[in-house]
Write an enzyme that holds these catalytic residues in place. Structure first.
Site, short mmCIF file in Angstrom:
data_model
loop_
_atom_site.label_atom_id
_atom_site.label_comp_id
_atom_site.label_asym_id
_atom_site.label_seq_id
_atom_site.Cartn_x
_atom_site.Cartn_y
_atom_site.Cartn_z
N GLU A 195 0.85 -1.20 0.00
CA GLU A 195 0.00 0.00 0.00
C GLU A 195 0.88 1.24 0.00
OE1 GLU A 195 -4.16 -0.92 1.98
OE2 GLU A 195 -2.59 -1.14 3.44
N HIS A 234 -8.95 9.67 3.29
CA HIS A 234 -8.63 8.60 2.34
C HIS A 234 -8.88 9.14 0.95
CE1 HIS A 234 -8.33 4.84 0.28
NE2 HIS A 234 -7.91 4.28 1.39
N ARG A 292 -1.09 8.93 1.56
CA ARG A 292 -2.48 9.35 1.36
C ARG A 292 -2.67 10.87 1.31
NH1 ARG A 292 -5.48 4.85 5.15
NH2 ARG A 292 -4.91 3.19 3.73
N HIS A 350 -11.17 9.67 7.07
CA HIS A 350 -10.98 8.22 7.19
C HIS A 350 -10.44 7.80 8.55
CE1 HIS A 350 -10.26 4.18 5.91
NE2 HIS A 350 -8.96 4.28 6.00
N ARG A 357 -0.83 8.87 9.08
CA ARG A 357 -0.73 7.44 9.37
C ARG A 357 -0.31 6.67 8.13
NH1 ARG A 357 -5.18 3.00 9.10
NH2 ARG A 357 -5.79 4.34 7.39
C1 LIG Z 1 -13.60 1.50 5.73
C2 LIG Z 1 -12.36 1.41 6.56
C3 LIG Z 1 -11.27 0.66 6.14
C4 LIG Z 1 -10.12 0.57 6.91
N1 LIG Z 1 -9.09 -0.22 6.49
C5 LIG Z 1 -8.01 -0.38 7.30
C6 LIG Z 1 -6.98 -1.29 6.96
O1 LIG Z 1 -7.05 -1.98 5.96
N2 LIG Z 1 -5.92 -1.41 7.80
C7 LIG Z 1 -5.81 -0.68 8.96
O2 LIG Z 1 -4.81 -0.82 9.69
N3 LIG Z 1 -6.79 0.19 9.31
C8 LIG Z 1 -7.88 0.33 8.52
N4 LIG Z 1 -8.88 1.20 8.89
C9 LIG Z 1 -8.77 1.88 10.17
C10 LIG Z 1 -9.03 0.88 11.28
O3 LIG Z 1 -10.11 0.06 10.91
C11 LIG Z 1 -9.37 1.56 12.58
O4 LIG Z 1 -8.43 2.53 12.88
C12 LIG Z 1 -9.38 0.57 13.73
O5 LIG Z 1 -10.17 -0.53 13.39
C13 LIG Z 1 -9.90 1.21 14.99
O6 LIG Z 1 -10.09 0.21 15.95
P1 LIG Z 1 -10.62 0.60 17.38
O7 LIG Z 1 -10.75 -0.67 18.14
O8 LIG Z 1 -9.79 1.66 17.95
O9 LIG Z 1 -12.06 1.26 17.12
P2 LIG Z 1 -13.35 0.65 16.42
O10 LIG Z 1 -13.05 -0.57 15.69
O11 LIG Z 1 -14.01 1.74 15.68
O12 LIG Z 1 -14.27 0.26 17.66
C14 LIG Z 1 -14.89 1.26 18.43
C15 LIG Z 1 -15.79 0.61 19.45
O13 LIG Z 1 -16.20 1.59 20.40
C16 LIG Z 1 -17.59 1.52 20.59
N5 LIG Z 1 -18.09 2.84 21.00
C17 LIG Z 1 -17.96 4.03 20.37
N6 LIG Z 1 -18.59 5.00 21.07
C18 LIG Z 1 -19.13 4.40 22.16
C19 LIG Z 1 -19.94 4.85 23.23
N7 LIG Z 1 -20.33 6.14 23.36
N8 LIG Z 1 -20.34 3.94 24.16
C20 LIG Z 1 -20.01 2.63 24.05
N9 LIG Z 1 -19.25 2.15 23.05
C21 LIG Z 1 -18.82 3.02 22.12
C22 LIG Z 1 -18.14 1.05 19.27
O14 LIG Z 1 -19.43 0.50 19.46
C23 LIG Z 1 -17.07 0.01 18.87
O15 LIG Z 1 -17.33 -1.19 19.52
C24 LIG Z 1 -10.04 1.28 8.13
C25 LIG Z 1 -11.12 2.05 8.56
C26 LIG Z 1 -12.29 2.11 7.80
C27 LIG Z 1 -13.44 2.92 8.29
#
Ligand SMILES: Cc1cc2nc3c(=O)[nH]c(=O)nc-3n(C[C@H](O)[C@H](O)[C@H](O)COP(=O)(O)OP(=O)(O)OC[C@H]3O[C@@H](n4cnc5c(N)ncnc54)[C@H](O)[C@@H]3O)c2cc1C
Length: 535
Positions: free
Chosen positions: A128, A244, A290, A351, A386
C-alpha cells in the site's frame, strides 16, 4: 470552550443503579477486544459497545495489517516508512516498539483462528501507499477487518469470562479526586447505570462522522474523544484527520472505501478527461502517501471543474481483479460498474482520526485509572500522517499492553463496593424542541468545508463562530437519548479539531493550510495538546 459541561446528563447515586467491576472496557473493536483478551481471568470485566459488538471501524477494514514478514523486508524499513509518512512528528521509540511487536501479533491472530490470504502455503503480502515492501497481510481479499473481528469475538467468547453489554452508550467517564472511577452508561434494559471500575480502558474508535464525506460507519462520532476531554484528559494532535483519497462517489451510495490495495495492484487515477495525473504531483505516483494523493485529487477536481476523479483498473487482468477485490466488485456492481472494465468515480473522505487521547507506551492517559487504546488515542505512532495498515496493528499492540498493565494495577487494588458521591444536577428543559438531525447535517457540512483536505484561517475562524452559536443552545441542554449525546460529542470534537487546525500555522502531513503551504520545522516540529479549560 468553557461552555463544555463536565457531564452531559443529570444523575444521582440514589436514583441510578450501580454495577461494580474490576475492569471496564469501552468499545469492542480490535483495540478493545485485544485489551479484553489480555486481562487476567481472575478479574471481573465488562465490555460495553454502543451498537452490536460486530459494528465498528475495525469490522470494515479492508486492506490489512502491516508487519515485517517477507524474506526481503526488515524492521528498519517498516520503521523508516512509518517515520517518513509521519512527517517529522512520530515518536521514534513508539514506532520501533510497534513495528517490532507486529509479526508476533499477526501470528497470534492466526493461532486464534484468523485466516489470512495465502498462496501455496505462504502468506500473500500486499503493498500500500508509503510502504517500501510488500508487507500487508489481508483476508477474504478485501475484508480483513471482518475476518479478524470474527476470529477475535469467537476466541473471546471461548476463553474469556468477560461480560459484554452491546447497545450500551457510554455517556461520560466518572472522575473523583483526580482518578477515573468508571463510567456512566445507558441502555434500554437498565436505563442509566453507574459502572464503577478499578480501571477503565477507553477504546471507542474514531470520529469520521463529524465530516460530511467519510468512510467511517455511524458509530464513529468521537464519543470517547469528547468524554475524555470533558473528564480533563489531555487530547493531542487533534488537527490531524487523515483523508482517504479514494472513496466511492456515487449519488445515493454509502461512501465506501476503495482500498489503497487497489492502487497497490496497479490501478491508476485519471481525471474527467481520462488523463493520468498523479505522476505530475509525486514521483511515487498512485503509491504516494495518502495526504499527497488526497491533495492532488482535490487540486485536479478543482482544475477540471469536476466533482470526482476515477480509478482505472482496465489494464489489469479482469478475472484477477474481481477475485482479489470481491467486496469492492460487488458494491460497484450494484451501481452498474464493473471494476475490471469501467472507471470507478472516487474522491477523498475523512478516514482515520490521528489525534486523540494522549497515551504512553502502555496506553496510560493523563488521568490515573483511565487507559486508552486504538483510534481514540494519540500514541505518537502516526505523527502527522498514518502509514496505511498501521492502525489495526496499533490496536493490537496497545490493546495487549494496556490489558497487561490494567491487570497488574487492578489485581493490586482491594474490592470496594461503595458508590462515590458523584452527581450532576438537572437543568431546565428548553421550551422549543431542537431538530437534532438538521444540526448534525449542518455540522458535518461545516466541518467538511472548513477542516477538510484544504484549510485556511478564514474558513476555520468562520466555522468556529458558527460553532459558538450552536454550542450556546446545544451544549447547554441535557438530552434524553443518544442522538443528543452524539451531537454534543461531535460539536466538542469539531471545536477541538478546528482550534488545533487554526493554531498550527504550517502544512504538515494530513494538515494542509492553504495560507501556510510550507512545512515550518523551526516553529512547528512539535505535537500539541489540548485540555478542557476549567469553567
Ligand atoms: C472502511 C475502513 C477501512 C479501513 N481499512 C483499514 C486497513 O485496511 N488497515 C488498517 O490498519 N486500518 C484500517 N482502517 C482503520 C481501522 O479500521 C481503525 O483505525 C481501527 O479498526 C480502529 O479500531 P478501534 O478498536 O480503535 O475502534 P473501532 O473498531 O471503531 O471500535 C470502536 C468501538 O467503540 C464503541 N463505541 C464508540 N462510542 C461508544 C460509546 N459512546 N459507548 C459505548 N461504546 C462506544 C463502538 O461501538 C465500537 O465497539 C479502516 C477504517 C475504515 C473505516
Amino acid at each position: 470552550m468553557t461552555l463544555v459541561p463536565r457531564y452531559l446528563v443529570a444523575f444521582h447515586p440514589k436514583r441510578v443503579s450501580h454495577h461494580f467491576v474490576d475492569a471496564l472496557v469501552i468499545g469492542g473493536g480490535i483495540a478493545g477486544l485485544r485489551a479484553t483478551m489480555a486481562l487476567d481471568p481472575r478479574l471481573t470485566t465488562l465490555v460495553v459497545t454502543k451498537d452490536q459488538l460486530e459494528e465498528s471501524n475495525s469490522n470494515y477494514a479492508q486492506g490489512g495489517i502491516a508487519g515485517v514478514l517477507g524474506a526481503d523486508d526488515r524492521f528498519e524499513d517498516h520503521i523508516a516508512d512509518t517515520l517518513s509518512a509521519g512527517a517529522g512528528l512520530c515518536d521514534r521509540e513508539i514506532v520501533e516498539m510497534v513495528v517490532r511487536e507486529a509479526p508476533g501479533h499477526i501470528r497470534q491472530l492466526m493461532e486464534w483462528g484468523a485466516t489470512f490470504d495465502e498462496s501455496e502455503g505462504e502468506l500473500l503480502l500486499g503493498r500500500e501507499g508509503g510502504h517500501s515492501h510488500n508487507r500487508i497481510v489481508h483476508a477474504l481479499g478485501d475484508a480483513t477487518g471482518q475476518e479478524i473481528i470474527r476470529a477475535m469475538i469467537a476466541r473471546a467468547r471461548k476463553v474469556q469470562s468477560a461480560q459484554i453489554w452491546p447497545d450500551t452508550f457510554t455517556i461520560d467517564l466518572l472522575t473523583h479526586e483526580g482518578r477515573c472511577r468508571g463510567a456512566l452508561v445507558w441502555n434500554e434494559r437498565h436505563g442509566k447505570t453507574y459502572v464503577w471500575a478499578k480501571q477503565t480502558i477507553l477504546a471507542t474508535g474514531g470520529a469520521g462522522q463529524i465530516f460530511r464525506e467519510t468512510t467511517n460507519p455511524p458509530v464513529a462520532t468521537g464519543d470517547g474523544h469528547a468524554a475524555a476531554y470533558r473528564a480533563g484528559a489531555e487530547l493531542m494532535d487533534m488537527e490531524f484527520m487523515q483523508f482517504h483519497p479514494t472513496v466511492l462517489y456515487i449519488a445515493g451510495s454509502s461512501r465506501s472505501l476503495i482500498s489503497e490495495a487497489v492502487r497497490g495492484e496497479g490501478a491508476i487515477l485519471v481525471d474527467a478527461a481520462g488523463v493520468r495525473f498523479m505522476p505530475e504531483y509525486d514521483a511515487r505516483a498512485e503509491l504516494a502517501p495518502r495526504d499527497v494523493v488526497s491533495q492532488a485529487i482535490v487540486d485536479r477536481m478543482e482544475k477540471t471543474h469536476h466533482p470526482c476523479v476515477y480509478l482505472d483498473l482496465s489494464a489489469l487482468p479482469a478475472d484477477a481483479v474481481r477475485k482479489r477485490f470481491p467486496g469492492i466488485a460487488k458494491r460497484c456492481r450494484e451501481f452498474g460498474i464493473d471494476i475490471a472494465v469501467d472507471r470507478i468515480p472516487v474522491r477523498p473522505g475523512a478516514h482515520y482520526m490521528i489525534g486523540g487521547v494522549k497515551v504512553d507506551e502502555w496506553g496510560s492517559t493523563t488521568i490515573p485509572g483511565l487507559w486508552a487504546v486504538g483510534e481514540v488515542t494519540s500514541s505518537g505512532l502516526h505523527g502527522a500522517n498514518r502509514l496505511a495498515s498501521n492502525s489495526l496493528l496499533e490496536g493490537l499492540v496497545f490493546g495487549a499492553r494496556a490489558g497487561e498493565a490494567v491487570s497488574a494495577a487492578a489485581l493490586e487494588q482491594p474490592d470496594e463496593y461503595i458508590p462515590l458521591p458523584i452527581e450532576n444536577k438537572p437543568v431546565e428543559p428548553p421550551s422549543e424542541q431542537l431538530d437534532l438531525q438538521d444540526i448534525r447535517n449542518s455540522l458535518k457540512s461545516l466541518v467538511w468545508r472548513a477542516a477538510g483536505v484544504r484549510r485556511t484561517a478564514t474558513s476555520l475562524r468562520d466555522a468556529a463562530r458558527t460553532l459558538d452559536g450552536w454550542d450556546r443552545y446545544v451544549l447547554a441542554q441535557q438530552f434524553p437519548t443518544s442522538q443528543g449525546w452524539e451531537l454534543q460529542n461531535m460539536l466538542i470534537v469539531s471545536r477541538v479539531m478546528i482550534n488545533a487546525a487554526l493554531r498550527r500555522e504550517e502544512s504538515r502531513g494530513v494538515h494542509l493550510r492553504m495560507d501556510f503551504p510550507q512545512q515550518d520545522d523551526a516553529k512547528w516540529k512539535i505535537r500539541c495538546g489540548d485540555v478542557r479549560p476549567s469553567s
